[in-house]
Design a protein around this motif. Structure first.
Motif, PDB file in Angstrom:
ATOM      1  N   ILE A 326      46.505  47.836  39.100  1.00  0.00           N
ATOM      2  CA  ILE A 326      47.385  46.716  38.763  1.00  0.00           C
ATOM      3  C   ILE A 326      47.604  46.738  37.246  1.00  0.00           C
ATOM      4  N   GLU A 327      48.804  47.100  36.839  1.00  0.00           N
ATOM      5  CA  GLU A 327      49.107  47.277  35.413  1.00  0.00           C
ATOM      6  C   GLU A 327      50.126  46.251  34.924  1.00  0.00           C
ATOM      7  N   TYR A 331      47.612  40.649  35.507  1.00  0.00           N
ATOM      8  CA  TYR A 331      46.944  41.436  36.551  1.00  0.00           C
ATOM      9  C   TYR A 331      45.849  40.665  37.275  1.00  0.00           C
ATOM     10  N   MET A 332      45.151  39.745  36.574  1.00  0.00           N
ATOM     11  CA  MET A 332      44.080  39.004  37.255  1.00  0.00           C
ATOM     12  C   MET A 332      44.631  38.010  38.276  1.00  0.00           C
ATOM     13  N   ALA A 335      45.195  40.217  41.182  1.00  0.00           N
ATOM     14  CA  ALA A 335      43.920  40.743  41.689  1.00  0.00           C
ATOM     15  C   ALA A 335      43.150  39.698  42.483  1.00  0.00           C
ATOM     16  N   ASP A 336      43.223  38.449  42.059  1.00  0.00           N
ATOM     17  CA  ASP A 336      42.492  37.388  42.750  1.00  0.00           C
ATOM     18  C   ASP A 336      42.956  37.192  44.192  1.00  0.00           C
ATOM     19  N   VAL A 344      39.745  48.645  42.973  1.00  0.00           N
ATOM     20  CA  VAL A 344      40.849  48.095  42.189  1.00  0.00           C
ATOM     21  C   VAL A 344      40.636  48.380  40.703  1.00  0.00           C
ATOM     22  N   LEU A 346      42.167  47.575  36.828  1.00  0.00           N
ATOM     23  CA  LEU A 346      42.911  46.481  36.206  1.00  0.00           C
ATOM     24  C   LEU A 346      43.348  46.792  34.778  1.00  0.00           C
ATOM     25  N   GLY A 347      44.631  46.568  34.499  1.00  0.00           N
ATOM     26  CA  GLY A 347      45.148  46.698  33.146  1.00  0.00           C
ATOM     27  C   GLY A 347      45.669  48.082  32.827  1.00  0.00           C
ATOM     28  N   THR A 350      42.959  51.256  32.431  1.00  0.00           N
ATOM     29  CA  THR A 350      41.971  51.538  33.480  1.00  0.00           C
ATOM     30  C   THR A 350      42.579  52.481  34.508  1.00  0.00           C
TER      31      THR A 350
END
Length: 427
Positions: A326-327, A331-332, A335-336, A344, A346-347, A350
């Motif tokens: 998830i870029e 993203y959070m 993601a939640d 997963v 994130l950012g 990563t």
């Protein structure tokens, strides 16, 4: 790659379908080889090594001398990288150690669990188009931490009868007990049934091609446990106009180069961004040594334009990707709401390759939508949990009548009597 714009929800299932291969003849082949290995042991393994891996072996065992010599064939830089990755994988998996807690459910009734390492585990490490020494670390390290007493490893030898030195070095570093020269179906069969040389194990771990996956699933029906059902590797990237096109393209290509049957998916709410990523893919693809493999994988891959983040989240949970990157700016928030994914990332900084190698998480993950029901490999994959209970005289008096009523209503009167006799005992 196929660009799909604003598909309706009724179209999602068809769009997200994984590549389908005819496995009817494959299963017949796999079953025949497994039965032969079960009947003839080592002799059959030697024959199939010559037939499938094109090597005539005098022994299936990797000797101590071969393992020690392998260390000299691995560069100092790679040895240092493997050791650093090993440290991170150990830290993350040690954090998963189970802590036993005793719980009194009713006065006088105490219950608890104990985690016990599976005594004998077998690790399969592919060695075909890419020697996956990283998978050795991902499987052997948690097995060691879990307390597995016997860790064996099978990997296909090259035409000179040797296993890649990085695989041997990683195995030694991670604490593998025995290493055998066997690939494909014959390796799975040897570990499932046991031969004169290869010990029978209780659970088999590791990735592989369609033949390996079919063999694992067949032996799991009656003879041995396996880590999970799995298929070709896959990644989904969620990106928006704030993402970096070059990074996203690199993430998609890093998965595409795994194999021709890999699948990569990009979901985004920005049409201009999708065009930028497509341009970057074409530019980066030209420079890849495994370009031909990646090009074939991209034929199975999709760039999907969606209306909003709600659709992105819902489509992701429907697809249940093995790897999810998830870029996006928020993203959070996305993601939640993800409930179906193997691992997963994130950012913008990563990449999936961090998890593949050295961040510490495990890269052995459910594919083909199995992330809806399966976890990736973790410390629990290598343990079984045994429950214990202790009931005192007061405890059976407190709980006994409940048990009697339930047993009587299930018409299992011997069950009831086992309690009644204890309740009738004089104080």
């Amino acid at each position: 790659m196929q660009i799909i714009k604003y598909p309706t929800r009724s179209e999602w299932s068809k769009i997200l379908a994984r590549p389908v291969f005819d496995t009817s003849s494959l299963n017949n082949t796999v079953s025949a080889v497994l039965n032969d290995i079960k009947e003839r042991g080592d002799d059959a393994v030697f024959e199939y090594e010559e037939k499938f891996d094109k090597v005539k072996l005098s022994s299936l065992v990797v000797s101590e001398e071969e393992i020690n010599n392998a260390e000299n064939l691995v560069s100092d830089e790679l040895k240092a990288a493997i050791r650093k990755a090993k440290d991170n994988i150990e830290i993350f998996h040690r954090s998963q150690l189970f802590e036993t807690k005793k719980v009194e459910t009713t006065p006088g009734v105490t219950c608890w669990q104990k985690a016990v390492g599976i005594e004998k585990v077998g690790l399969y490490i592919p060695g075909g188009t890419a020697p996956l020494f990283s998978t050795v670390l991902m499987l052997a390290i948690p097995a060691k931490i879990a307390g597995c007493k016997e860790i064996i490893l099978c990997s296909p030898p090259d035409k000179e009868g040797k296993i890649h030195p990085a695989i041997l070095f990683a195995a030694k570093e991670a604490g593998v007990d025995k290493i055998f020269k066997a690939g494909g179906i014959q390796a799975i069969g040897a570990m499932a049934y046991g031969t004169e040389t290869v010990p029978k194990v209780y659970k088999i771990f590791g990735p592989g091609n369609q033949y390996v996956m079919a063999a694992k699933q067949l032996v799991s029906l009656r003879d041995v446990a396996i880590d999970m059902p799995a298929g070709p590797s896959e990644v989904q990237v969620i990106a928006d106009e704030t993402s970096i096109p070059a990074f996203v393209a690199a993430d998609l290509l890093s998965q595409a180069e795994h194999g021709a049957d890999s699948q990569v998916v990009l979901t985004s709410t920005s049409e201009p961004f999708i065009s930028e990523v497509l341009h970057e893919i074409e530019r980066q693809l030209f420079e890849l040594p495994r370009r031909e493999i990646a090009e074939k994988a991209l034929q199975n891959s999709k760039l999907i334009l969606l209306k909003d983040n709600r659709e992105v989240i819902d489509m992701t949970n429907e697809y249940a990707p093995e790897h999810l990157i998830i870029e996006t700016a928020g993203y959070m928030d996305i993601a939640d709401e993800i409930v179906n994914a193997g691992s997963v990332f994130l950012g913008n900084y990563t990449p999936e390759s961090a998890g593949d190698y050295a961040s510490g998480t495990n890269h052995t993950l459910p594919t083909n939508g199995y992330a809806k029901a399966y976890s990736g490999v973790n410390l629990d994959s290598f343990v079984k949990k045994i429950t214990f209970q202790k009931i005192t005289k007061d405890g059976i008096r407190n709980l006994g009548r409940t048990i009697e009523v339930m047993a009587e209503n299930e018409e299992l009167f011997a069950h009831k009597n086992a309690v009644t006799l204890r309740l009738m005992e004089k104080k």
